[in-house]
Write an enzyme that holds these catalytic residues in place. Structure first.
Site, PDB file in Angstrom:
ATOM      1  N   GLY A   1      73.517 -25.262  20.473  1.00 42.27           N
ATOM      2  CA  GLY A   1      72.244 -24.601  20.717  1.00 42.27           C
ATOM      3  C   GLY A   1      71.810 -23.626  19.636  1.00 42.27           C
ATOM      4  O   GLY A   1      72.063 -23.819  18.449  1.00 42.27           O
ATOM      5  N   SER A   2      71.178 -22.535  20.081  1.00 43.45           N
ATOM      6  CA  SER A   2      70.405 -21.661  19.193  1.00 43.45           C
ATOM      7  C   SER A   2      71.197 -20.950  18.104  1.00 43.45           C
ATOM      8  O   SER A   2      70.601 -20.352  17.213  1.00 43.45           O
ATOM      9  CB  SER A   2      69.660 -20.615  20.024  1.00 43.45           C
ATOM     10  OG  SER A   2      68.654 -21.232  20.783  1.00 43.45           O
ATOM     11  N   ILE A   3      72.524 -20.964  18.172  1.00 46.03           N
ATOM     12  CA  ILE A   3      73.311 -20.409  17.069  1.00 46.03           C
ATOM     13  C   ILE A   3      72.889 -21.091  15.753  1.00 46.03           C
ATOM     14  O   ILE A   3      72.926 -20.494  14.688  1.00 46.03           O
ATOM     15  CB  ILE A   3      74.831 -20.633  17.306  1.00 46.03           C
ATOM     16  CG1 ILE A   3      75.269 -20.050  18.658  1.00 46.03           C
ATOM     17  CG2 ILE A   3      75.660 -20.079  16.167  1.00 46.03           C
ATOM     18  CD1 ILE A   3      75.478 -18.577  18.721  1.00 46.03           C
TER      19      ILE A   3
ATOM     20  N   LYS B   1      70.108 -21.706  14.682  1.00 47.21           N
ATOM     21  CA  LYS B   1      68.935 -21.087  14.050  1.00 47.21           C
ATOM     22  C   LYS B   1      69.354 -20.213  12.865  1.00 47.21           C
ATOM     23  O   LYS B   1      68.545 -19.944  11.978  1.00 47.21           O
ATOM     24  CB  LYS B   1      68.154 -20.287  15.094  1.00 47.21           C
ATOM     25  CG  LYS B   1      67.493 -21.202  16.126  1.00 47.21           C
ATOM     26  CD  LYS B   1      66.869 -20.445  17.285  1.00 47.21           C
ATOM     27  CE  LYS B   1      66.301 -21.425  18.313  1.00 47.21           C
ATOM     28  NZ  LYS B   1      65.843 -20.779  19.545  1.00 47.21           N
TER      29      LYS B   1
END
Length: 297
Positions: free
Chosen positions: A65-67, A69
């Site tokens: 997921g957003s890690i 980014k």
């Protein structure tokens, strides 16, 4: 050890099925602590089942997921494709074929790059990814060592799963950590390089006698920008619970729906958080992952 104790507490509090964590020295890649739960007593190995023997940090391959980014912003800054105060319109979902990309919690219609990161906007991140493009994204992730097994002396290292043919929809979803699966060890290695001044070190499971050379993957100026993004996330964004006084923590949250039977189970997630401190001169990275917490955030 302390890491296992804290992970156990987290598993109990959030009723998670499993948990894992790693503490790394970002200045040389040395692993200070590593834990994977459920675990077993090494003196009673014969009683351990496959779930207990499986090392989730080194061998578990997950969409995290957003890690991710962190990597999307790092390459965008490094290639001079965005500035930290560039503004993006994020009010409308992004439609691509049968896919619709939305934000969990819309904050406002327009956001700067650092706000997109701090509040973890998928729409904003995809807009940044559109500027990066497929080739630059794939080449950067390869340069960061995120598309192959980690180069470390340790048995049973997990092999990442990435698209065979990298299409536009892959560019979009990979920018926020879906459609690519890697190990938590990869995340620790890649995030360390993003904030330590831009040098990638292979993780070491042994105490290092001398400073390894490492490989330069980002400019110092890019690394400085990433530090400010991670710090902003903890001071005013999605990571505010990690804002421990006196430690100058920076961090990034990540939540990914679990892939199963050719789709995603929206009720089952992998929740994780990466923290680095002190942000002005990073030394330690802590990454923890909770698998299928039942707790409703």
């Amino acid at each position: 050890d302390v890491l296992s104790d804290e992970l156990n507490k987290g598993m109990e509090k959030y009723k998670a099925k499993a948990a894992s964590g790693i503490v790394m020295d970002v200045t040389n890649g040395e692993i200070i602590a590593l834990s994977s739960l459920p675990n077993f007593d090494p003196n009673m190995q014969q009683n351990a089942g496959p779930r207990q023997r499986f090392n989730r940090v080194t061998n578990g391959v997950y969409e995290l997921g957003s890690i991710f980014k962190v990597f999307t912003n790092a390459v965008a800054f490094d290639e001079n494709l965005v500035k930290i105060d560039d503004v993006f319109d994020i009010k409308d979902p992004i439609k691509h074929g049968r896919f619709t990309i939305t934000d969990d919690h819309a904050i406002k219609d327009e956001m700067t790059v650092d706000e997109i990161f701090a509040y973890s906007s998928n729409i904003g991140t995809v807009k940044i990814a559109q500027k990066i493009g497929i080739d630059v994204q794939r080449n950067f992730l390869a340069k960061m060592g995120l598309l192959e097994k980690v180069d470390a002396a340790f048995p049973g290292l997990g092999r990442p799963i990435s698209p065979k043919k990298w299409r536009e929809i892959n560019l979009y979803t990979i920018s926020y950590g879906h459609g690519i699966a890697i190990t938590p060890l990869h995340i620790a290695m890649g995030v360390s390089a993003s904030i330590n001044g831009g040098t990638l070190y292979n993780p070491s499971f042994l105490k290092l006698e001398k400073q390894p050379e490492g490989k330069r993957v980002l400019k110092q100026s890019t690394s400085n920008l990433m530090r400010s993004l991670l710090r902003k996330t903890v001071v005013e964004g999605t990571g505010r619970k990690a804002n421990v006084e006196g430690y100058e923590v920076g961090g990034k949250t990540g939540t990914a729906e679990k892939a199963e039977l050719g789709g995603y189970n929206t009720k089952q997630t992998i929740a994780s958080f990466v923290a680095v401190f002190p942000m002005s001169e990073p030394k330690y990275l802590v990454y923890v992952v909770l698998d299928r917490p039942d707790y409703q955030f």
